[in-house]
Design a protein around this motif. Structure first.
Motif: not given
Length: 175
Positions: A150-151, A154-155, A160, A162
């Motif tokens: 997930v990180k 997110d980066n 996407y 979630k």
């Protein structure tokens, strides 16, 4: 028959299974999400029916294993052990990816805890991004922890889903 006559084949088979997870993840990321996207794209889009163009990758790997079975049976036995390892990995792939994650078997089972849930969630996160760029988790048997995936998502700049990794009862209702 000595101990090494048993140990060497077992180590070669187990080593091949482990290598295949690395190779499958590498080829998934660099071939299937690269120049081989033409076949793999079918796997990332909704479709009717049981088969998809992406299944040709399994056929290619199966043909390679069959060739190794033949050569290993008649010419050089260590290739037979490698073929057995590739075949075992093929069964693992079928169980984890086609069965567990994509429910391509005649019953529905969604894991609720442990390792199987992590594999399930990781591959759902792989499909959370539209298209071939920005995806995570390219392995089929090993999965990084979901929070790390997930990180990574997110980066990166691409949007996407979630909620992709959440259980069905945790997902927001669609209206």
């Amino acid at each position: 028959m000595g101990f090494l006559d048993f140990l060497v084949p077992v180590v070669m088979i187990a080593g091949t299974v482990a290598f295949m997870e690395w190779f499958a993840a590498w080829s998934h990321e660099h071939i299937m999400h690269g120049w081989g996207w033409g076949w793999h794209k079918s796997h990332h889009e909704p479709h009717e029916g049981g088969l998809e163009l992406n299944d040709l990758y399994a056929v290619v790997f199966a043909c390679f294993a069959i060739g190794l079975f033949y050569v290993g049976s008649f010419y050089w036995q260590p290739l037979l052990w490698i073929a057995i390892g590739i075949t075992i990995y093929g069964f693992l792939y079928f169980f984890f990816h086609d069965g567990l994650v994509h429910q391509r078997w005649p019953f529905k089972y969604i894991p609720r805890k442990g390792y199987l849930k992590r594999v399930y969630q990781a591959h759902r996160l792989h499909h959370a991004v539209k298209g071939k760029e920005g995806c995570v988790s390219f392995g089929f048997v090993y999965a990084e922890p979901v929070d790390k995936l997930v990180k990574k998502l997110d980066n990166q700049p691409k949007p996407y889903d979630k909620t992709a990794h959440l259980d069905d009862d945790e997902r927001p209702a669609l209206h």
